[in-house]
Scaffold this motif. Structure first.
Motif, PDB file in Angstrom:
ATOM      1  N   ILE A  60     -24.011  57.966   5.092  1.00  0.00           N
ATOM      2  CA  ILE A  60     -23.991  58.161   3.637  1.00  0.00           C
ATOM      3  C   ILE A  60     -24.089  56.814   2.922  1.00  0.00           C
ATOM      4  O   ILE A  60     -24.766  56.687   1.903  1.00  0.00           O
ATOM      5  CB  ILE A  60     -22.739  58.949   3.209  1.00  0.00           C
ATOM      6  CG1 ILE A  60     -22.849  60.397   3.725  1.00  0.00           C
ATOM      7  CG2 ILE A  60     -22.558  58.933   1.707  1.00  0.00           C
ATOM      8  CD1 ILE A  60     -21.632  61.247   3.467  1.00  0.00           C
ATOM      9  N   GLU A  61     -23.428  55.792   3.448  1.00  0.00           N
ATOM     10  CA  GLU A  61     -23.512  54.465   2.833  1.00  0.00           C
ATOM     11  C   GLU A  61     -24.919  53.885   2.929  1.00  0.00           C
ATOM     12  O   GLU A  61     -25.345  53.149   2.053  1.00  0.00           O
ATOM     13  CB  GLU A  61     -22.512  53.513   3.487  1.00  0.00           C
ATOM     14  CG  GLU A  61     -21.081  53.782   3.095  1.00  0.00           C
ATOM     15  CD  GLU A  61     -20.101  52.834   3.781  1.00  0.00           C
ATOM     16  OE1 GLU A  61     -20.493  52.167   4.766  1.00  0.00           O
ATOM     17  OE2 GLU A  61     -18.955  52.772   3.333  1.00  0.00           O
ATOM     18  N   ALA A  62     -25.643  54.214   3.989  1.00  0.00           N
ATOM     19  CA  ALA A  62     -26.999  53.692   4.158  1.00  0.00           C
ATOM     20  C   ALA A  62     -28.016  54.430   3.288  1.00  0.00           C
ATOM     21  O   ALA A  62     -29.106  53.911   3.051  1.00  0.00           O
ATOM     22  CB  ALA A  62     -27.411  53.796   5.623  1.00  0.00           C
ATOM     23  N   ALA A  63     -27.658  55.601   2.812  1.00  0.00           N
ATOM     24  CA  ALA A  63     -28.593  56.371   1.985  1.00  0.00           C
ATOM     25  C   ALA A  63     -28.717  55.733   0.607  1.00  0.00           C
ATOM     26  O   ALA A  63     -27.787  55.081   0.124  1.00  0.00           O
ATOM     27  CB  ALA A  63     -28.092  57.807   1.844  1.00  0.00           C
ATOM     28  N   ALA A  66     -29.045  57.510  -5.102  1.00  0.00           N
ATOM     29  CA  ALA A  66     -29.437  58.783  -5.708  1.00  0.00           C
ATOM     30  C   ALA A  66     -29.327  59.937  -4.715  1.00  0.00           C
ATOM     31  O   ALA A  66     -29.164  61.094  -5.118  1.00  0.00           O
ATOM     32  CB  ALA A  66     -30.866  58.685  -6.225  1.00  0.00           C
ATOM     33  N   ARG A  67     -29.381  59.666  -3.428  1.00  0.00           N
ATOM     34  CA  ARG A  67     -29.357  60.718  -2.396  1.00  0.00           C
ATOM     35  C   ARG A  67     -27.983  60.902  -1.769  1.00  0.00           C
ATOM     36  O   ARG A  67     -27.789  61.817  -0.972  1.00  0.00           O
ATOM     37  CB  ARG A  67     -30.359  60.371  -1.300  1.00  0.00           C
ATOM     38  CG  ARG A  67     -31.770  60.162  -1.741  1.00  0.00           C
ATOM     39  CD  ARG A  67     -32.631  61.334  -1.590  1.00  0.00           C
ATOM     40  NE  ARG A  67     -32.278  62.158  -0.454  1.00  0.00           N
ATOM     41  CZ  ARG A  67     -33.088  62.998   0.103  1.00  0.00           C
ATOM     42  NH1 ARG A  67     -34.295  63.108  -0.347  1.00  0.00           N
ATOM     43  NH2 ARG A  67     -32.700  63.746   1.108  1.00  0.00           N
ATOM     44  N   ARG A  68     -27.014  60.071  -2.108  1.00  0.00           N
ATOM     45  CA  ARG A  68     -25.697  60.140  -1.469  1.00  0.00           C
ATOM     46  C   ARG A  68     -24.982  61.456  -1.769  1.00  0.00           C
ATOM     47  O   ARG A  68     -24.359  62.032  -0.885  1.00  0.00           O
ATOM     48  CB  ARG A  68     -24.832  58.966  -1.901  1.00  0.00           C
ATOM     49  CG  ARG A  68     -25.286  57.674  -1.290  1.00  0.00           C
ATOM     50  CD  ARG A  68     -24.406  56.528  -1.685  1.00  0.00           C
ATOM     51  NE  ARG A  68     -24.919  55.298  -1.081  1.00  0.00           N
ATOM     52  CZ  ARG A  68     -24.481  54.107  -1.370  1.00  0.00           C
ATOM     53  NH1 ARG A  68     -23.519  53.947  -2.258  1.00  0.00           N
ATOM     54  NH2 ARG A  68     -24.996  53.052  -0.777  1.00  0.00           N
ATOM     55  N   ALA A  72     -23.844  64.108   1.039  1.00  0.00           N
ATOM     56  CA  ALA A  72     -22.458  64.565   1.164  1.00  0.00           C
ATOM     57  C   ALA A  72     -22.381  66.078   1.081  1.00  0.00           C
ATOM     58  O   ALA A  72     -21.637  66.718   1.826  1.00  0.00           O
ATOM     59  CB  ALA A  72     -21.592  63.920   0.090  1.00  0.00           C
ATOM     60  N   ARG A  73     -23.152  66.664   0.182  1.00  0.00           N
ATOM     61  CA  ARG A  73     -23.161  68.118   0.039  1.00  0.00           C
ATOM     62  C   ARG A  73     -23.688  68.775   1.314  1.00  0.00           C
ATOM     63  O   ARG A  73     -23.166  69.793   1.775  1.00  0.00           O
ATOM     64  CB  ARG A  73     -24.001  68.525  -1.164  1.00  0.00           C
ATOM     65  CG  ARG A  73     -23.793  69.967  -1.554  1.00  0.00           C
ATOM     66  CD  ARG A  73     -24.549  70.354  -2.818  1.00  0.00           C
ATOM     67  NE  ARG A  73     -24.213  69.456  -3.933  1.00  0.00           N
ATOM     68  CZ  ARG A  73     -25.121  68.881  -4.715  1.00  0.00           C
ATOM     69  NH1 ARG A  73     -26.407  69.106  -4.536  1.00  0.00           N
ATOM     70  NH2 ARG A  73     -24.745  68.083  -5.705  1.00  0.00           N
ATOM     71  N   ALA A  74     -24.712  68.191   1.903  1.00  0.00           N
ATOM     72  CA  ALA A  74     -25.276  68.732   3.144  1.00  0.00           C
ATOM     73  C   ALA A  74     -24.314  68.571   4.320  1.00  0.00           C
ATOM     74  O   ALA A  74     -24.334  69.371   5.253  1.00  0.00           O
ATOM     75  CB  ALA A  74     -26.599  68.039   3.455  1.00  0.00           C
ATOM     76  N   LEU A  79     -14.993  74.119   6.714  1.00  0.00           N
ATOM     77  CA  LEU A  79     -13.688  73.509   6.992  1.00  0.00           C
ATOM     78  C   LEU A  79     -13.436  72.272   6.144  1.00  0.00           C
ATOM     79  O   LEU A  79     -12.290  71.977   5.801  1.00  0.00           O
ATOM     80  CB  LEU A  79     -13.590  73.115   8.476  1.00  0.00           C
ATOM     81  CG  LEU A  79     -13.615  74.252   9.466  1.00  0.00           C
ATOM     82  CD1 LEU A  79     -13.618  73.699  10.892  1.00  0.00           C
ATOM     83  CD2 LEU A  79     -12.416  75.165   9.277  1.00  0.00           C
ATOM     84  N   THR A  80     -14.485  71.522   5.842  1.00  0.00           N
ATOM     85  CA  THR A  80     -14.306  70.273   5.121  1.00  0.00           C
ATOM     86  C   THR A  80     -15.321  70.190   3.974  1.00  0.00           C
ATOM     87  O   THR A  80     -16.411  70.720   4.045  1.00  0.00           O
ATOM     88  CB  THR A  80     -14.543  69.054   6.042  1.00  0.00           C
ATOM     89  OG1 THR A  80     -15.831  69.136   6.612  1.00  0.00           O
ATOM     90  CG2 THR A  80     -13.486  68.973   7.119  1.00  0.00           C
ATOM     91  N   ARG A  81     -14.899  69.510   2.943  1.00  0.00           N
ATOM     92  CA  ARG A  81     -15.770  69.261   1.802  1.00  0.00           C
ATOM     93  C   ARG A  81     -15.913  67.758   1.652  1.00  0.00           C
ATOM     94  O   ARG A  81     -14.934  67.050   1.426  1.00  0.00           O
ATOM     95  CB  ARG A  81     -15.171  69.872   0.530  1.00  0.00           C
ATOM     96  CG  ARG A  81     -16.095  69.771  -0.641  1.00  0.00           C
ATOM     97  CD  ARG A  81     -15.526  70.523  -1.831  1.00  0.00           C
ATOM     98  NE  ARG A  81     -15.959  69.795  -3.006  1.00  0.00           N
ATOM     99  CZ  ARG A  81     -15.155  69.238  -3.881  1.00  0.00           C
ATOM    100  NH1 ARG A  81     -13.868  69.332  -3.731  1.00  0.00           N
ATOM    101  NH2 ARG A  81     -15.638  68.584  -4.899  1.00  0.00           N
ATOM    102  N   VAL A  82     -17.122  67.275   1.796  1.00  0.00           N
ATOM    103  CA  VAL A  82     -17.400  65.847   1.693  1.00  0.00           C
ATOM    104  C   VAL A  82     -17.914  65.584   0.305  1.00  0.00           C
ATOM    105  O   VAL A  82     -18.789  66.284  -0.204  1.00  0.00           O
ATOM    106  CB  VAL A  82     -18.436  65.401   2.742  1.00  0.00           C
ATOM    107  CG1 VAL A  82     -18.715  63.911   2.646  1.00  0.00           C
ATOM    108  CG2 VAL A  82     -17.971  65.766   4.136  1.00  0.00           C
ATOM    109  N   SER A  83     -17.344  64.568  -0.343  1.00  0.00           N
ATOM    110  CA  SER A  83     -17.808  64.209  -1.689  1.00  0.00           C
ATOM    111  C   SER A  83     -17.934  62.688  -1.781  1.00  0.00           C
ATOM    112  O   SER A  83     -17.293  61.950  -1.040  1.00  0.00           O
ATOM    113  CB  SER A  83     -16.844  64.723  -2.749  1.00  0.00           C
ATOM    114  OG  SER A  83     -15.585  64.101  -2.613  1.00  0.00           O
ATOM    115  N   VAL A  84     -18.786  62.262  -2.704  1.00  0.00           N
ATOM    116  CA  VAL A  84     -19.026  60.833  -2.914  1.00  0.00           C
ATOM    117  C   VAL A  84     -18.674  60.532  -4.355  1.00  0.00           C
ATOM    118  O   VAL A  84     -19.178  61.163  -5.289  1.00  0.00           O
ATOM    119  CB  VAL A  84     -20.506  60.474  -2.636  1.00  0.00           C
ATOM    120  CG1 VAL A  84     -20.755  59.010  -2.930  1.00  0.00           C
ATOM    121  CG2 VAL A  84     -20.861  60.814  -1.196  1.00  0.00           C
TER     122      VAL A  84
END
Length: 86
Positions: A60-63, A66-68, A72-74, A79-84
């Motif tokens: 995610i850091e390398a993206a 605008a695409r982060r 994160a959504r993908a 079980l887990t929710r990833v957000s930036v």
């Protein structure tokens, strides 16, 4: 003469009691193993999820910025929710 029943003697009664105790012990051991295995499965699933998230951070850091959010959504699961955060 009186007919002897199969469980008439002391040795026969002791054998039946021993068999019942062995069956009960095996049932209890199976229940303990089942509960322990379920706990191990849950812990292993949690560890895999933590490793997955740790490996996602560099991606995610390398993206591009605008695409982060899309990355994160993908990466989110049920079980887990990833957000930036911006």
């Amino acid at each position: 003469m009186r007919a002897r029943l199969p469980l008439d003697g002391l040795a026969a009664r002791f054998s039946v009691l021993l068999a019942a105790a062995l069956i009960a012990a095996n049932v209890i051991a199976a229940a303990v193993l089942y509960v322990d295995r379920a706990g191990q499965h849950s812990a292993a699933r949690f560890e895999r999820e933590v490793e997955r998230i740790v490996s996602l951070v560099p991606a995610i850091e390398a993206a591009p910025p605008a695409r982060r959010v899309q990355a994160a959504r993908a990466a989110s699961t049920r079980l887990t929710r990833v957000s930036v955060d911006p």
